[in-house]
Motif scaffolding. Structure first.
Motif, PDB file in Angstrom:
ATOM      1  N   LEU A 139       0.813   7.890   7.436  1.00 44.15           N
ATOM      2  CA  LEU A 139       2.119   7.832   6.790  1.00 44.15           C
ATOM      3  C   LEU A 139       2.034   8.219   5.320  1.00 44.15           C
ATOM      4  O   LEU A 139       2.920   8.893   4.795  1.00 44.15           O
ATOM      5  CB  LEU A 139       2.725   6.439   6.950  1.00 44.15           C
ATOM      6  N   LYS A 140       0.955   7.826   4.645  1.00 39.68           N
ATOM      7  CA  LYS A 140       0.761   8.233   3.248  1.00 39.68           C
ATOM      8  C   LYS A 140       0.757   9.747   3.131  1.00 39.68           C
ATOM      9  O   LYS A 140       1.380  10.305   2.238  1.00 39.68           O
ATOM     10  CB  LYS A 140      -0.563   7.689   2.698  1.00 39.68           C
ATOM     11  N   LYS A 141       0.047  10.414   4.038  1.00 41.01           N
ATOM     12  CA  LYS A 141      -0.017  11.870   4.012  1.00 41.01           C
ATOM     13  C   LYS A 141       1.367  12.476   4.208  1.00 41.01           C
ATOM     14  O   LYS A 141       1.723  13.429   3.528  1.00 41.01           O
ATOM     15  CB  LYS A 141      -0.978  12.379   5.085  1.00 41.01           C
ATOM     16  N   MET A 197       4.294  11.038   3.593  1.00 42.58           N
ATOM     17  CA  MET A 197       5.173  10.676   2.473  1.00 42.58           C
ATOM     18  C   MET A 197       4.892  11.496   1.227  1.00 42.58           C
ATOM     19  O   MET A 197       5.803  11.832   0.483  1.00 42.58           O
ATOM     20  CB  MET A 197       5.035   9.188   2.149  1.00 42.58           C
ATOM     21  N   TYR A 198       3.625  11.807   0.990  1.00 40.24           N
ATOM     22  CA  TYR A 198       3.244  12.420  -0.274  1.00 40.24           C
ATOM     23  C   TYR A 198       2.824  13.884  -0.154  1.00 40.24           C
ATOM     24  O   TYR A 198       2.334  14.448  -1.114  1.00 40.24           O
ATOM     25  CB  TYR A 198       2.139  11.598  -0.930  1.00 40.24           C
ATOM     26  N   GLN A 199       3.077  14.510   0.997  1.00 34.57           N
ATOM     27  CA  GLN A 199       2.662  15.898   1.170  1.00 34.57           C
ATOM     28  C   GLN A 199       3.405  16.856   0.237  1.00 34.57           C
ATOM     29  O   GLN A 199       2.871  17.883  -0.153  1.00 34.57           O
ATOM     30  CB  GLN A 199       2.830  16.347   2.615  1.00 34.57           C
ATOM     31  N   ASP A 200       4.609  16.520  -0.173  1.00 30.04           N
ATOM     32  CA  ASP A 200       5.378  17.376  -1.082  1.00 30.04           C
ATOM     33  C   ASP A 200       4.860  17.326  -2.517  1.00 30.04           C
ATOM     34  O   ASP A 200       5.178  18.198  -3.314  1.00 30.04           O
ATOM     35  CB  ASP A 200       6.863  16.979  -1.061  1.00 30.04           C
ATOM     36  N   PHE A 201       4.084  16.297  -2.838  1.00 30.43           N
ATOM     37  CA  PHE A 201       3.604  16.124  -4.197  1.00 30.43           C
ATOM     38  C   PHE A 201       2.237  16.758  -4.436  1.00 30.43           C
ATOM     39  O   PHE A 201       1.735  16.784  -5.539  1.00 30.43           O
ATOM     40  CB  PHE A 201       3.531  14.638  -4.571  1.00 30.43           C
ATOM     41  N   VAL A 202       1.621  17.231  -3.344  1.00 34.56           N
ATOM     42  CA  VAL A 202       0.263  17.795  -3.480  1.00 34.56           C
ATOM     43  C   VAL A 202       0.331  19.307  -3.561  1.00 34.56           C
ATOM     44  O   VAL A 202       1.129  19.978  -3.085  1.00 34.56           O
ATOM     45  CB  VAL A 202      -0.625  17.368  -2.279  1.00 34.56           C
ATOM     46  N   LEU A 259       0.815  -1.212   0.000  1.00 31.03           N
ATOM     47  CA  LEU A 259       0.000   0.000   0.000  1.00 31.03           C
ATOM     48  C   LEU A 259       0.856   1.272   0.000  1.00 31.03           C
ATOM     49  O   LEU A 259       0.453   2.289  -0.568  1.00 31.03           O
ATOM     50  CB  LEU A 259      -0.928   0.014   1.214  1.00 31.03           C
ATOM     51  N   LEU A 260       2.026   1.205   0.628  1.00 32.59           N
ATOM     52  CA  LEU A 260       2.889   2.383   0.724  1.00 32.59           C
ATOM     53  C   LEU A 260       3.933   2.453  -0.383  1.00 32.59           C
ATOM     54  O   LEU A 260       4.625   3.461  -0.519  1.00 32.59           O
ATOM     55  CB  LEU A 260       3.581   2.415   2.089  1.00 32.59           C
ATOM     56  N   GLY A 261       4.093   1.371  -1.144  1.00 33.22           N
ATOM     57  CA  GLY A 261       5.074   1.370  -2.228  1.00 33.22           C
ATOM     58  C   GLY A 261       6.506   1.250  -1.738  1.00 33.22           C
ATOM     59  O   GLY A 261       7.422   1.809  -2.338  1.00 33.22           O
ATOM     60  N   VAL A 262       6.690   0.535  -0.632  1.00 37.85           N
ATOM     61  CA  VAL A 262       8.027   0.294  -0.082  1.00 37.85           C
ATOM     62  C   VAL A 262       8.192  -1.206   0.148  1.00 37.85           C
ATOM     63  O   VAL A 262       7.253  -1.979  -0.028  1.00 37.85           O
ATOM     64  CB  VAL A 262       8.252   1.071   1.243  1.00 37.85           C
ATOM     65  N   SER A 263       9.382  -1.616   0.571  1.00 39.64           N
ATOM     66  CA  SER A 263       9.611  -3.038   0.816  1.00 39.64           C
ATOM     67  C   SER A 263       9.083  -3.447   2.195  1.00 39.64           C
ATOM     68  O   SER A 263       8.907  -2.605   3.085  1.00 39.64           O
ATOM     69  CB  SER A 263      11.102  -3.367   0.735  1.00 39.64           C
ATOM     70  N   GLN A 264       8.862  -4.731   2.358  1.00 41.56           N
ATOM     71  CA  GLN A 264       8.401  -5.266   3.641  1.00 41.56           C
ATOM     72  C   GLN A 264       9.450  -5.008   4.721  1.00 41.56           C
ATOM     73  O   GLN A 264       9.109  -4.679   5.856  1.00 41.56           O
ATOM     74  CB  GLN A 264       8.119  -6.766   3.509  1.00 41.56           C
TER      75      GLN A 264
END
Length: 70
Positions: free
Chosen positions: A61-63, A65-70, A21-26
């Motif tokens: 965590l999604k928020k 991680m991706y706050q710079d892209f919004v 869901l986060l696009g990272v490794s386990q």
């Protein structure tokens, strides 16, 4: 009349599902959990640890991680 209370059932995801869901490794998810950067329930068995992350933590965590892209 009986009044029913709504109970919040927290959806939990395994470390593998969380990673997807986060696009990272386990291993990254497990490292974040062990460093205290990601809240999770840890179930220890005789052979391994199992990690369960609440849906709210994934959204938080999604928020971050991706706050710079919004």
């Amino acid at each position: 009349m009986i009044q029913l209370q709504q109970c919040d059932i927290m959806k939990m995801y395994s470390a593998r599902e969380t990673a997807k869901l986060l696009g990272v490794s386990q291993s990254t998810v497990i490292r974040w959990i062990e460093k205290g950067e990601l809240k999770a329930k840890i179930k220890k068995t005789p052979f391994r640890k199992m990690y369960y992350v609440p849906e709210e933590e994934i959204e938080r965590l999604k928020k971050e991680m991706y706050q710079d892209f919004v």
